[in-house]
Design a protein around this motif. Structure first.
Motif, PDB file in Angstrom:
ATOM      1  N   GLU A   1      41.379  38.087  27.870  1.00 13.49           N
ATOM      2  CA  GLU A   1      42.151  38.615  28.991  1.00 13.49           C
ATOM      3  C   GLU A   1      42.094  40.148  29.001  1.00 13.49           C
ATOM      4  O   GLU A   1      42.011  40.775  30.069  1.00 13.49           O
ATOM      5  CB  GLU A   1      43.603  38.139  28.914  1.00 13.49           C
ATOM      6  CG  GLU A   1      44.432  38.639  30.087  1.00 13.49           C
ATOM      7  CD  GLU A   1      45.850  38.096  30.112  1.00 13.49           C
ATOM      8  OE1 GLU A   1      46.219  37.305  29.229  1.00 13.49           O
ATOM      9  OE2 GLU A   1      46.589  38.470  31.042  1.00 13.49           O
TER      10      GLU A   1
ATOM     11  N   SER B   1      40.503  42.040  32.118  1.00 17.49           N
ATOM     12  CA  SER B   1      41.407  42.939  32.843  1.00 17.49           C
ATOM     13  C   SER B   1      40.860  44.363  32.856  1.00 17.49           C
ATOM     14  O   SER B   1      40.907  45.053  33.892  1.00 17.49           O
ATOM     15  CB  SER B   1      42.791  42.931  32.183  1.00 17.49           C
ATOM     16  OG  SER B   1      43.360  41.644  32.237  1.00 17.49           O
TER      17      SER B   1
ATOM     18  N   GLY C   1      38.053  44.579  35.289  1.00 23.28           N
ATOM     19  CA  GLY C   1      38.608  44.575  36.644  1.00 23.28           C
ATOM     20  C   GLY C   1      39.156  45.944  37.013  1.00 23.28           C
ATOM     21  O   GLY C   1      38.900  46.460  38.110  1.00 23.28           O
ATOM     22  N   ARG C   2      39.913  46.556  36.091  1.00 25.69           N
ATOM     23  CA  ARG C   2      40.502  47.868  36.393  1.00 25.69           C
ATOM     24  C   ARG C   2      39.420  48.927  36.597  1.00 25.69           C
ATOM     25  O   ARG C   2      39.551  49.809  37.437  1.00 25.69           O
ATOM     26  CB  ARG C   2      41.411  48.298  35.230  1.00 25.69           C
ATOM     27  CG  ARG C   2      42.714  47.540  35.182  1.00 25.69           C
ATOM     28  CD  ARG C   2      43.679  48.112  34.130  1.00 25.69           C
ATOM     29  NE  ARG C   2      44.698  47.107  33.846  1.00 25.69           N
ATOM     30  CZ  ARG C   2      44.757  46.363  32.732  1.00 25.69           C
ATOM     31  NH1 ARG C   2      43.870  46.555  31.758  1.00 25.69           N
ATOM     32  NH2 ARG C   2      45.701  45.465  32.582  1.00 25.69           N
TER      33      ARG C   2
ATOM     34  N   ARG D   1      37.272  47.494  39.990  1.00 23.90           N
ATOM     35  CA  ARG D   1      38.019  47.201  41.215  1.00 23.90           C
ATOM     36  C   ARG D   1      39.425  47.760  41.072  1.00 23.90           C
ATOM     37  O   ARG D   1      40.414  47.009  41.058  1.00 23.90           O
ATOM     38  CB  ARG D   1      38.086  45.679  41.453  1.00 23.90           C
ATOM     39  CG  ARG D   1      36.734  44.987  41.546  1.00 23.90           C
ATOM     40  CD  ARG D   1      36.890  43.490  41.826  1.00 23.90           C
ATOM     41  NE  ARG D   1      37.698  42.829  40.813  1.00 23.90           N
ATOM     42  CZ  ARG D   1      37.236  42.318  39.672  1.00 23.90           C
ATOM     43  NH1 ARG D   1      35.941  42.371  39.407  1.00 23.90           N
ATOM     44  NH2 ARG D   1      38.055  41.757  38.799  1.00 23.90           N
TER      45      ARG D   1
ATOM     46  N   ALA E   1      42.332  46.535  43.234  1.00 24.81           N
ATOM     47  CA  ALA E   1      42.655  45.100  43.332  1.00 24.81           C
ATOM     48  C   ALA E   1      43.327  44.605  42.050  1.00 24.81           C
ATOM     49  O   ALA E   1      43.407  45.308  41.053  1.00 24.81           O
ATOM     50  CB  ALA E   1      41.375  44.309  43.591  1.00 24.81           C
ATOM     51  N   GLU E   2      43.799  43.356  42.114  1.00 24.02           N
ATOM     52  CA  GLU E   2      44.284  42.684  40.903  1.00 24.02           C
ATOM     53  C   GLU E   2      43.153  42.672  39.872  1.00 24.02           C
ATOM     54  O   GLU E   2      42.020  42.296  40.207  1.00 24.02           O
ATOM     55  CB  GLU E   2      44.666  41.228  41.234  1.00 24.02           C
ATOM     56  CG  GLU E   2      46.055  41.067  41.805  1.00 24.02           C
ATOM     57  CD  GLU E   2      47.142  41.460  40.803  1.00 24.02           C
ATOM     58  OE1 GLU E   2      47.110  40.968  39.663  1.00 24.02           O
ATOM     59  OE2 GLU E   2      48.016  42.276  41.172  1.00 24.02           O
ATOM     60  N   PRO E   3      43.437  43.015  38.623  1.00 24.75           N
ATOM     61  CA  PRO E   3      42.330  43.057  37.649  1.00 24.75           C
ATOM     62  C   PRO E   3      41.667  41.693  37.420  1.00 24.75           C
ATOM     63  O   PRO E   3      40.449  41.612  37.292  1.00 24.75           O
ATOM     64  CB  PRO E   3      42.987  43.548  36.362  1.00 24.75           C
ATOM     65  CG  PRO E   3      44.372  43.968  36.686  1.00 24.75           C
ATOM     66  CD  PRO E   3      44.708  43.506  38.066  1.00 24.75           C
TER      67      PRO E   3
ATOM     68  N   LYS F   1      40.597  37.881  38.659  1.00 27.08           N
ATOM     69  CA  LYS F   1      40.380  37.025  39.821  1.00 27.08           C
ATOM     70  C   LYS F   1      41.327  35.818  39.737  1.00 27.08           C
ATOM     71  O   LYS F   1      41.749  35.430  38.638  1.00 27.08           O
ATOM     72  CB  LYS F   1      38.921  36.541  39.833  1.00 27.08           C
ATOM     73  CG  LYS F   1      37.907  37.668  39.982  1.00 27.08           C
ATOM     74  CD  LYS F   1      37.793  38.113  41.414  1.00 27.08           C
ATOM     75  CE  LYS F   1      36.678  39.139  41.567  1.00 27.08           C
ATOM     76  NZ  LYS F   1      36.643  39.672  42.940  1.00 27.08           N
ATOM     77  N   PRO F   2      41.622  35.185  40.888  1.00 28.39           N
ATOM     78  CA  PRO F   2      42.591  34.073  40.886  1.00 28.39           C
ATOM     79  C   PRO F   2      42.209  32.915  39.969  1.00 28.39           C
ATOM     80  O   PRO F   2      43.064  32.190  39.481  1.00 28.39           O
ATOM     81  CB  PRO F   2      42.607  33.622  42.346  1.00 28.39           C
ATOM     82  CG  PRO F   2      42.055  34.761  43.126  1.00 28.39           C
ATOM     83  CD  PRO F   2      41.126  35.509  42.223  1.00 28.39           C
TER      84      PRO F   2
END
Lengths: 406, 406
Positions: B124, B128, B131-132, B135, B138-140, B142-143
């Motif tokens: 995680e 994360s 992602g940060r 993107r 956006a949320e780090p 994905k759903p």
């Protein structure tokens, strides 16, 4: 001048003397071995070898083509020339005829042992349609699409021969906006993808790429691929690392590998590439291929995808896949991605044909499809022009959908 | 009670009697064969077999562990028990000692033949951070990330043994906003990824998944993985189908495969999973693993990633990868994805450690790194708690970066 075989052949079938595709077959109680399709027969190369009629360094008494594929271009050409001689010169008929077995009397097996499996995404029509379906607000093609042949690795261990039952896969799906939680269950959006693949014979040196001009030195031949896809699993799992379980349950390949040499007359200019590709992707020869595909569901034709429309060619795909120094191994399989043309009747998967379920496809038997139903049989065939007006068949890849196991 | 071997062992090294990891080695002029690491020695299992000291059905006089891996859990356990007996009972010393070879006198080879290679993305903290970095708006995550272990297929043909030179790959890159066109050339953002992998021994039945509770029936052991990554190639190529050439040039694996049985005392509760996973991903036993990784660049420690922090466990990864009916083959390799902890000093790749080039990492020798430079040597090691306070080493995976070929 057409070369004529003494074997009785229906030339329209595409398994004439200009084709001579390789496969693996067995008869009850006998070991699998290499054969060549000619007319309605399989020519038993292991038998020819035992009779001293072809040169064989343990290529043919084998359960896969891999031993012969690694032998290289000179061996492939020599064998092809020898088979042409044996099958056209009536003087050889008495010796060769005992090694012709009606194809109906044999079991045709998976022709190759797959090393790595790479799947491309090289049809502009397909990639654009998928973009329009899933990202209607954005440019259909990602910025990289016209710069490089987008591709990814698939699962080699689930590449199955034509005829293998396709059990509907289960997995995680988002079944709709009414159900915001993912659920586990059988795919509700099972699809086919009509593709054309090529298989590497001769390995390449690690850390050195395979330039477009060296394609024929490494690649043994072409075959048909059905890249079965579970669209609901795919939509849910693919961000950010691409498709995984939505593809890895099964990929079917056709039985007969058509030698590169048999497709020389099918070569055509590919679509103009604009912007011009980077140097390592340029190709001196035209490598579009005029393969005319046909997709049938339960014997009803639903599409005729034109392979000549593919934006990226096979030598470009190979040059790209190896430009980072990844070596080829014998048995590496590269598939084109779904083959779609500009017309609706030329789309290579149900996702496009039925526009993600919104425009059902009528089969002509009173039923329609958005995605595949249990019991459906999908058949993909292809033909190409051969020498002297002949027809080259890539045979077919067939699969029937079975219900999910519970 | 600690079991004591008559072999002189520095227990802190982690190659004591509680470990007994398997590998493949050769000596000059001799065939590769299977050995077990014990202290500073390799125990020659093919030699032991010839002397009638271990049961061997052609497992050990082999260039890979695959023949032994397919033999299954009963054979693995019987052999482990027998080796423990031979190495602890002084009565066997005279017979066994001739088969102990100083590891310094042998060449240690790639332990396994890889069938398919799957790489997950199960930290995680890593997902994360990525992602940060890429993107930030956006949320780090994905759903799908907390619903299933995201993963993809990598290239099996470029899984190399520890020590293999890593030649900087070339490919298409976007080198910056000042240069809006992609260019071809050596990767300017070469990275490592510290990962832990497991390898399948016993195949599974096609179309039936491997439930989490059957993990030990199929998986032979664990090893270290360096999933070398070209970040500039990756950023450009990965949409929409995931990484391809940015990963496929090389993946390095450690030399010794640690049996699952040796890691029983390293099992810990994994992080709480919220939301609760779907039924097929639930696991009755805790399968977090307290493996403490260490990453060094040129001998300077840059990170200490804690494997116990991984969100998805190995049995969950295996259950997920097979839930669609894809069968396991002997030699299937599954890697965890980059192992990162919550602290900066626990991040498992330079992309995160140097935050995409913005926070260079000081090596402590007066130099700093944003990405790898030619000549850099990356070493990944790991240790875990074993029985009775012992230490279990996973050994190391090492690679040195060589300049791109031109």
């Amino acid at each position: 001048m057409t070369t004529v075989s003494w074997v009785e052949i229906d030339e329209d079938d595409g398994f004439g003397i200009e084709n001579l595709p390789y496969g693996v077959f067995s008869r009850p109680g006998e070991m699998p071995r290499v054969g060549v399709a000619i007319g309605a027969y399989v020519l038993d190369l292991a038998g020819l070898s035992s009779a001293g009629l072809v040169e064989d360094r343990h290529y043919f008494a084998s359960g896969s083509l891999n031993a012969f594929m690694v032998a290289g271009r000179a061996a492939w050409h020599a064998n092809r020339a020898r088979l042409t001689e044996l099958l056209t010169d009536a003087a050889h008929r008495a010796q060769v005829e005992p090694h012709l077995i009606p194809v109906a009397d044999v079991e045709v097996l998976r022709p190759i042992e797959v090393a790595d499996y790479v799947d491309f995404y090289s049809s502009e029509h397909h990639a654009s349609n998928v973009g329009r379906i899933f990202r209607p607000e954005a440019e259909p093609l990602k910025p990289n699409w016209k710069r490089l042949p987008v591709g990814y690795h698939g699962r080699a261990g689930t590449v199955y021969p034509s005829g293998t039952p396709i059990v509907r896969p289960s997995g995680q799906r988002m079944t709709g906006v009414s159900e915001p939680e993912p659920s586990y269950g059988p795919s509700l959006r099972l699809d086919f993808e009509a593709e054309v693949g090529f298989v590497a014979g001769v390995p390449s040196v690690a850390r050195r790429g395979v330039p477009t001009g060296a394609f024929r030195d490494h690649v043994f031949g072409f075959l048909l691929v059905n890249d079965w896809s579970a669209r609901d699993l795919q939509a849910w799992e693919s961000q950010p690392l691409g498709p995984f379980l939505s593809k890895s349950f099964a990929t079917s390949i056709s039985s007969w590998v058509v030698p590169v040499a048999a497709l020389e007359h099918a070569r055509v200019a590919p679509p103009v590439q604009d912007p011009e590709p980077l140097g390592y992707l340029r190709c001196d020869e035209p490598w579009g291929l005029d393969l005319r595909l046909e997709v049938l569901i339960n014997g009803r034709r639903v599409s005729e995808p034109p392979f000549a429309e593919m934006y990226w060619t096979a030598p470009q795909q190979l040059a790209h896949a190896t430009v980072n120094g990844a070596p080829l191994r014998t048995g590496d399989l590269f598939a084109s991605g779904t083959v779609s043309g500009p017309e609706r009747g030329q789309r290579g998967c149900l996702l496009e044909l039925a526009w993600n379920g919104r425009e059902p496809v009528e089969l002509g038997d009173g039923t329609e499809r958005t995605f595949l139903e249990d019991g459906d049989t999908v058949t993909i065939r292809a033909k190409a022009p051969g020498a002297s007006g002949s027809v080259i068949s890539l045979g077919e890849v067939v699969g029937t959908v079975f219900p999910a196991l519970t």
